[in-house]
Design an enzyme around this catalytic site. Structure first.
Site, PDB file in Angstrom:
ATOM      1  CD  GLU B  34      -2.485   1.876   0.452  1.00  8.42           C
ATOM      2  OE1 GLU B  34      -3.187   1.113  -0.239  1.00  8.42           O
ATOM      3  OE2 GLU B  34      -2.428   3.107   0.272  1.00  8.42           O
ATOM      4  CG  HIS B  52     -24.865   2.559  -3.823  1.00  5.30           C
ATOM      5  ND1 HIS B  52     -25.632   3.700  -3.710  1.00  5.30           N
ATOM      6  CD2 HIS B  52     -23.572   2.957  -3.732  1.00  5.30           C
ATOM      7  CE1 HIS B  52     -24.828   4.748  -3.573  1.00  5.30           C
ATOM      8  NE2 HIS B  52     -23.570   4.322  -3.577  1.00  5.30           N
ATOM      9  CB  VAL B 173       3.835  -0.541  -6.967  1.00  7.44           C
ATOM     10  CG1 VAL B 173       4.392  -1.310  -8.161  1.00  7.44           C
ATOM     11  CG2 VAL B 173       3.432  -1.504  -5.850  1.00  7.44           C
ATOM     12  CB  ILE B 341     -13.200  -0.633  -8.578  1.00  4.29           C
ATOM     13  CG1 ILE B 341     -12.477  -1.763  -9.320  1.00  4.29           C
ATOM     14  CG2 ILE B 341     -14.232  -1.174  -7.592  1.00  4.29           C
ATOM     15  CD1 ILE B 341     -13.359  -2.662 -10.163  1.00  4.29           C
ATOM     16  CD  GLU B 342     -17.559   5.290 -11.742  1.00  3.52           C
ATOM     17  OE1 GLU B 342     -18.076   6.235 -11.130  1.00  3.52           O
ATOM     18  OE2 GLU B 342     -17.471   5.259 -12.972  1.00  3.52           O
ATOM     19  CB  SER B 343     -20.058   4.795  -6.741  1.00  9.22           C
ATOM     20  OG  SER B 343     -21.298   4.428  -6.218  1.00  9.22           O
ATOM     21  CB  CYS B 407     -17.148  16.205  19.958  1.00  7.93           C
ATOM     22  SG  CYS B 407     -16.483  17.854  20.121  1.00  7.93           S
ATOM     23  CB  CYS B 442     -14.327  20.877  19.141  1.00  8.82           C
ATOM     24  SG  CYS B 442     -13.271  19.622  19.858  1.00  8.82           S
ATOM     25  CB  CYS B 447      -9.397  14.760  21.837  1.00  7.56           C
ATOM     26  SG  CYS B 447      -9.785  14.698  20.087  1.00  7.56           S
TER      27      CYS B 447
END
Lengths: 454, 487
Positions: B34, B52, B173, B341-343, B407, B442, B447
């Site tokens: 990755e 979907h 890569v 590979i989109e939606s 929060c 926030c 934090c």
């Protein structure tokens, strides 16, 4: 069983409310403060600069010193304080649930005072276009990291918004060796107090870009630059005149929002626009016996007002329990510190909230309301002096705050800072202890304004 | 001599991690390379987080088939992985007669794809179902769901890792050579060897294919910008609402989607761009987003905006062509390439992975493992527990008694768990995606300092080691004065 008054939040509003309630109830109530931080004082603990308490105590204090004044009174009074404790729920019938390391507890309160302060508007709230790199901080976060954690957030800094915290951070980061490239303000006039424009920007020749805004943030990993554009009368950026300022850090001082999430949960009504809690003139909310004070109603310029409001809420919470007459809250002094740009060729007096605009020509001094102002203006013309507020490391490496106990020549501040960065204070140093006497032969002593909290 | 992997997966998005998880069920040596420093750092972590139903996709397309399959199996999958999932359904809103016609077409297309329960409703039923919404009629899709996409991809990856897959981050890569039936992959500072490659590189899948002499594809990055609203879903909108789709470049139109946490997302826009790594939000589109969202839900307030982000679709359809292009599964020698590979890629991720396994099986013999380590039971979020359960947890572990993120009400225990994650990801966004800290109204104001303290004092990090997203995204330059904090 005694009535219980629970105060949510141990900042200046909550502390003042607790003391007032304790005093007024003549020991007929248990007063309880619940504070999420390790110590009382709220945001004051990271405001190491001075200027607090002029209205209320007639003296200039740093934030931690102002907080400590109340903390000491609370220690003496019979007030129960929970620190490192977070309120997670408050019901409509005043059951307050909180957690800390020891577990989860619920108190059935007779009266509740919310003193939960405010939070900062973020980049997201104002939707600045561009990438999302590291290096963008709200001013309060920048202040916390710099003043309490000894962390260097950046070296080339742009500040968006000329509210007081932004101005204070411009000076503070300059003290720590950063290059503050500019302060950018959308409005025609700066948002902060005149004395801060003069002492935080003018003292260090930091450019103030009025009627400008940031139209793009650049940099994929760490911030690399911002694109700035002037704005027209309606506040729309004039794209043709935009320019780029390289920087590695952007500090946002773009406003504060009252924080009322817990109060809202319990059913307290909020102002739709400001998120401030809605109260009557007695600071009581739509739920009887539930009061709010301080910045969670409306964000105030000075902590002194916050304390005063806390006192009224504390008094009224007791009055509510015993069916007595409540007091209206009104600012007891009508003084407002002057805001905006200092007038050309005039000195803004910083000795009291009047903030007189004074001219000096030879022996002729005009515009001052008192003799101290006259002396100040003459001094300011000759050799300006400033109180230095700074952080010091202790021997074990904790960060405490310190100040010079009298103003020193503006010109030698840089040199004095260098000394401050070399010395180590004792870990047992208490507020008011001298860390270094007669620093750089100025006749001023460097004294601690906070202590190590373990 | 570097070891030889049976299979190297390139890309740790939803698809890459789903593939890795399927592969982990076999006796194979598998690594995932990755480019980013965490899973879901590309499109998988920057979308509408919707599962979907499959009515948007052309009859007979692979997209339609995999989307429906993915949707129908998702609830079980999410439960298995312990990922927040809600079958909210969704409404597509018609504003005029043409829209109604389009929606009726979608009902028909969806039915043919095998989508269950699609139907039209009139204005009156719509306003009852979604108070405050605009429009004159709508299509209701009861099978549509929402998930937490970060939690999903992380859970897939952790499951794969527990079952033997190696995840290697910060390994972009750069080149691939094929020599004596072995692929030599230059990634990050090293060379990796593999007998088989699966290209799940999303936006860069064309580039990886190119490295292996497949020159048939070009990915056109198409950016979508979003606003994130505060957690007002309970009060305002508990179900996704979309406009009826308009002819154009193939987005689904600016929609409003509640998240599993209770925020509302506005977006996305659709704009072809040149730079695949340009996740900017632009002034022009930010203005447009809000205006369009207000058409759907006129009561929306600007003050509820807490953040913005953008994601980039990896489109095979060029700007001239527009619309959707079917998913591509391209096999060449010992490599499989998932391109375009989109939606609905998130929905289809596991079905896609299964197709990949079927394809690999045609080339190499794979043996199922006899024993599979089941997914770890995910600890529930503290804030979602009852008072009694909270109390019990604190008594077992006092770190539950310290709220670090106010929060989102995230406890120190949850922060520590996020820091000590099984994939070894160390960054503020890694912590954010694992436990939700800094995601609230926030935006880390409360934090960030606390998390910084924990990293410095309890994990001996230097300030300059603390990054937003790895690489050069350091949050701090160092200590103001060195040797602070007693160790």
């Amino acid at each position: 069983m005694k009535n219980k008054i629970v105060i949510v939040g141990g900042g200046p509003a909550g502390m003042a409310a607790a003391l007032a309630a304790k005093e007024h109830c003549k020991d007929k109530c248990n007063v309880i403060i619940i504070e999420r931080e390790h110590t009382l004082g709220g945001i004051l603990n990271q405001c190491i600069h001075d200027g607090f308490g002029l209205l209320k105590f007639g003296q200039m204090m740093t934030g931690p010193e102002y907080a400590n004044k109340y903390e000491k009174l609370i220690e003496k009074a019979d007030i129960k304080v929970y620190t490192d404790t977070m309120v997670i729920d408050v019901t409509n019938d005043k059951k307050v649930t909180f957690i800390n390391k020891n577990g989860l507890s619920t108190i059935k309160a007779s009266s509740i005072i919310f003193a939960t302060g405010c939070r900062e508007r973020t980049r997201g709230n104002i939707a600045i276009p561009g990438t999302r790199p590291a290096g963008i901080f709200t001013a309060g976060v920048a202040q916390n990291l710099t003043n309490n954690k000894n962390i260097c957030i950046g070296k080339k800094v742009i500040i968006l918004g000329s509210g007081d915290i932004g101005l204070i951070m411009a000076r503070r980061l300059t003290y720590e060796g950063a290059d503050v490239i500019g302060v950018i303000e959308l409005q025609k006039q700066p948002g902060g107090l005149q004395r801060n424009i003069s002492q935080c920007l003018y003292d260090f020749d930091i450019p103030l870009y009025l009627q400008h805004t940031i139209v793009e943030i650049k940099g994929k990993e760490r911030l690399q630059a911002v694109t700035v554009a002037p704005v027209d009368e309606l506040g729309n950026p004039i794209e043709n005149n935009k320019f780029t300022l390289e920087c590695d850090t952007l500090v946002l001082s773009v406003g504060l929002i009252p924080e009322n999430e817990i109060a809202k949960k319990s059913g307290v009504l909020l102002d739709d626009k400001t998120n401030g809690a809605l109260t009557d003139e007695y600071l009581q909310t739509n739920i009887s016996g539930v009061f709010v004070c301080g910045n969670s109603i409306k964000v105030m310029d000075l902590v002194d007002y916050v304390s005063e409001q806390g006192e009224v809420a504390g008094y009224n919470a007791v009055a509510y329990l015993f069916n007595e007459k409540m007091y209206e809250f009104k600012k007891q002094r009508s003084l407002e510190m002057p805001k905006g740009l200092p007038e050309n060729g005039k000195f803004t007096c910083i000795l009291c909230p009047n903030g007189c605009s004074i001219t000096v020509e030879g022996n002729n001094v005009n515009g001052n309301k008192c003799n101290r102002g006259k002396q100040f203006a003459i001094q300011e013309k000759k050799t300006p002096k400033r109180v230095l507020t700074i952080t010091i490391l202790t021997q074990k490496g904790y960060t405490i705050s310190a100040k010079t106990d009298r103003p020193i020549d503006k010109e030698i501040i840089k040199e004095v800072i260098k000394i401050c960065k070399k010395i180590r204070a004792s870990d047992n140093c208490k507020i008011g202890d001298v860390i270094l006497d007669n620093i750089a032969n100025t006749n001023a002593n460097l004294i601690a304004t906070s202590k190590v909290h373990l | 001599m570097a070891e030889i992997y049976d299979i190297v997966v390139i890309g740790a998005g939803a698809v890459g991690c789903a593939v890795a998880r399927e592969l982990s069920r076999y006796n194979l040596k598998v690594a995932v390379l990755e480019k980013g420093i965490d899973v879901a750092s590309g499109t998988s972590g920057r979308n509408s987080a919707v599962i979907h139903a499959g009515f948007n996709n052309k009859n007979g397309s692979l997209m339609a088939q995999l989307c429906v399959e993915g949707n129908q199996g998702f609830e079980k999958l999410a439960n298995e992985l312990g990922v927040p999932y809600k079958k909210t359904g969704k409404y597509l809103i018609a504003f005029d007669k043409d829209d109604i016609k389009v929606l009726k077409g979608l009902v028909e297309q969806g039915r043919k794809n095998g989508v269950k329960g699609l139907h039209m409703i009139d204005e009156c039923s719509l306003k009852k179902a979604v108070p405050g919404v605009g429009g004159i009629a709508a299509m209701h899709s009861p099978e549509t769901a929402i998930i937490n996409p970060f939690a999903y991809v992380i859970a897939l990856a952790e499951d794969a890792a527990r079952n033997g897959v190696t995840f290697l981050f910060d390994r972009e890569v750069k080149s691939i050579l094929f020599n004596n039936d072995i692929y030599l992959i230059s990634a990050g500072q090293d060379i990796y060897k593999a007998k088989f490659i699966i290209n799940c590189a999303g936006l860069y899948s064309d580039k990886i294919a190119n490295m292996m002499n497949i020159n048939d594809y070009k990915i056109y990055p198409c950016r979508g910008e979003y606003f994130i609203l505060d957690e007002i879903a309970d009060e305002v909108l508990s179900v996704p609402i979309y406009p009826a789709p308009k002819k154009g470049i193939g987005g689904l139109g600016v929609h409003l989607t509640p998240t599993t946490k209770g925020n509302i997302l506005i977006g996305p826009s659709a704009e072809y761009i040149d730079d695949k790594s340009d996740y900017s939000c632009t002034a022009k589109i930010m203005d447009k987003l809000f205006t369009e969202a207000k058409q759907l839900l006129p009561t929306l307030k600007r003050s509820c905006i807490i953040g913005s982000y953008s994601g980039i679709r990896s489109k095979l359809a060029s700007p001239q062509e527009g619309g959707f292009h079917d998913f591509v599964i391209h096999k060449k020698n010992n490599s499989i390439h998932l391109i375009g590979i989109e939606s609905p890629g998130l929905t289809a991720s596991v079905p896609l992975a299964r197709r990949v396994i079927e394809e690999i099986k045609k080339s190499i013999t794979m043996h199922k493992k006899t024993e599979i380590i089941p997914p770890k039971i995910r600890k529930p979020h503290f804030r979602n527990l009852s008072m009694k359960e909270k109390s019990k947890l604190i008594s077992q572990d006092s770190n539950y008694g310290e709220i670090v993120c106010r929060c989102e009400q995230i406890t120190k225990r949850e922060i520590l768990d996020a820091i000590e994650n099984p994939l070894g990801v160390v960054s503020i966004s890694g912590i954010k995606y694992r436990c939700g800290a800094t995601m609230g109204r926030c935006q880390g104001g409360y934090c960030l300092g606390r998390i910084t303290d924990i990293l410095i004092k309890e994990y001996n990090k230097k300030p300059s080691d603390i990054t937003l997203r790895g690489g050069n995204s350091s949050l701090y330059l160092g200590f103001l004065q060195e040797d602070s904090y007693e160790k």
